[in-house]
Design an enzyme around this catalytic site. Structure first.
Site, short mmCIF file in Angstrom:
data_model
loop_
_atom_site.label_atom_id
_atom_site.label_comp_id
_atom_site.label_asym_id
_atom_site.label_seq_id
_atom_site.Cartn_x
_atom_site.Cartn_y
_atom_site.Cartn_z
N ASP A 1 -11.90 51.59 61.42
CA ASP A 1 -10.63 51.58 60.70
C ASP A 1 -10.81 50.91 59.34
O ASP A 1 -11.73 50.11 59.14
CB ASP A 1 -9.56 50.81 61.49
CG ASP A 1 -9.19 51.50 62.80
OD1 ASP A 1 -9.44 52.72 62.92
OD2 ASP A 1 -8.65 50.82 63.69
N ARG A 2 -9.90 51.21 58.43
CA ARG A 2 -9.97 50.63 57.08
C ARG A 2 -10.14 49.10 57.14
O ARG A 2 -10.95 48.53 56.43
CB ARG A 2 -8.69 50.98 56.30
CG ARG A 2 -8.71 50.45 54.86
CD ARG A 2 -7.31 50.45 54.26
NE ARG A 2 -6.76 51.78 54.12
CZ ARG A 2 -6.87 52.52 53.02
NH1 ARG A 2 -7.52 52.04 51.97
NH2 ARG A 2 -6.32 53.72 52.97
#
Length: 324
Positions: free
Chosen positions: A145-146
């Site tokens: 994920d970011r």
């Protein structure tokens, strides 16, 4: 006329898929027409397209060079800032430490991500040449994920990429995360359940009983230190579904601190005010190559680790989870 000799790194893929990457602007129907009409020959014979390529195979394309070039779009690798740290690199693999805030793959056409940074880096150091790559483009083999920092694996040629992806799928590479969760955990835990994607939402949920469309998941938890209110844990991700760790921990009542989707709102506010934390505390800090073969037989039992982001250490010290 063009001759293409298959090298060891291109072997193992279907002929038609290889050609559709080699001539990436060629419609599939036209490619099959050329094979039927002997415009393309595979080891001197008319191909079907389903043949598996082997090292030393020879493909002959009986078209003018101009026709072939028209079917090839060599995308230029634009200059890119490098935000990741290199953990390890050899002729087959690049292991990087992805920072917080950087997407693994871009989410829009004009976006920026680790994938573009990796392509530029490998082009700059001479590891990758798009002109000679026959359609192959290096890209991350696992996704974070970011706002999850940590280790990402990149194959530097097709065979390496295929091998990494297969080893991840068959759990020959173990992935470990570090996190801080709400509540006290005193014993190791093996969490099992079923993973369901929420319709029209970028969220998932974990349920104990099977429902149609759900996928089985397994998450292993090892407590490292607790102050009674929070616990520093190591997480082994056995299966790898979207938001699995975050949703699984929330489902058992131990949400990750800072998690905006699955966390506790009041706890998140405390950590935002106290430490400036605006995202979940989750870092892919370690991988271990368990069973390796073929390209990566030399990597068996090797372990790679990265340091957690600085803010994680500040929280651990501030909350008494580790010493100063």
């Amino acid at each position: 006329m063009k001759e293409v000799a298959i090298n060891p790194y291109e072997a193992g893929q279907r002929l038609d898929k290889f050609l559709l990457k080699y001539m990436n602007k060629c419609p599939k129907g036209l490619l099959y027409k050329w094979m039927r009409t002997n415009k393309i020959k595979y080891n001197g014979k008319k191909p079907k397209g389903s043949e598996l390529l082997a090292e030393g195979d020879l493909i002959k394309i009986f078209l003018h060079d101009e026709q072939i070039e028209e079917m090839q779009e060599m995308k230029a690798i634009g200059k890119s800032p490098i935000h990741f740290k290199t953990v390890y690199e050899d002729e087959h693999i690049l292991i990087v430490d992805k920072p917080l805030g950087l997407l693994t793959q871009k989410d829009k056409a004009d976006g920026h991500s680790l994938a573009e940074e990796v392509q530029y880096y490998l082009t700059s150091n001479g590891s990758y040449n798009p002109v000679h790559a026959n359609g192959f483009i290096p890209a991350p083999c696992n996704r974070l994920d970011r706002n999850t920092a940590g280790i990402v694996l990149v194959g530097k040629h097709l065979k390496a990429t295929q091998q990494i992806s297969q080893m991840l799928k068959t759990k020959q590479i173990s992935k470990y995360y570090m996190s801080i969760v709400l509540g006290r955990i005193t014993e190791p835990m093996v969490l099992k359940g079923y993973h369901i994607k929420e319709n029209n939402k970028n969220e998932v949920k974990i349920v104990e009983e099977y429902v149609e469309g759900a996928k089985p998941v397994e998450t292993r938890i090892l407590p490292l230190q607790s102050n009674g209110r929070y616990t520093l844990i190591e997480v082994q991700l056995v299966t790898g579904k979207t938001h699995q760790i975050r949703a699984h921990l929330s489902q058992i009542g131990h949400p990750i601190i800072g998690d905006p989707k699955y966390g506790d709102a009041s706890e998140n506010e405390y950590f935002r005010n106290s430490y400036g934390l605006a995202y979940q505390v989750l870092c892919a800090y370690k991988i271990k190559f368990e069973l390796c073969e073929s390209v990566f037989d030399y990597m068996e039992n090797r372990v790679f680790t990265v340091a957690a982001p600085k803010i994680y250490s500040e929280i651990c010290v501030g909350e008494g989870l580790i010493g100063s």
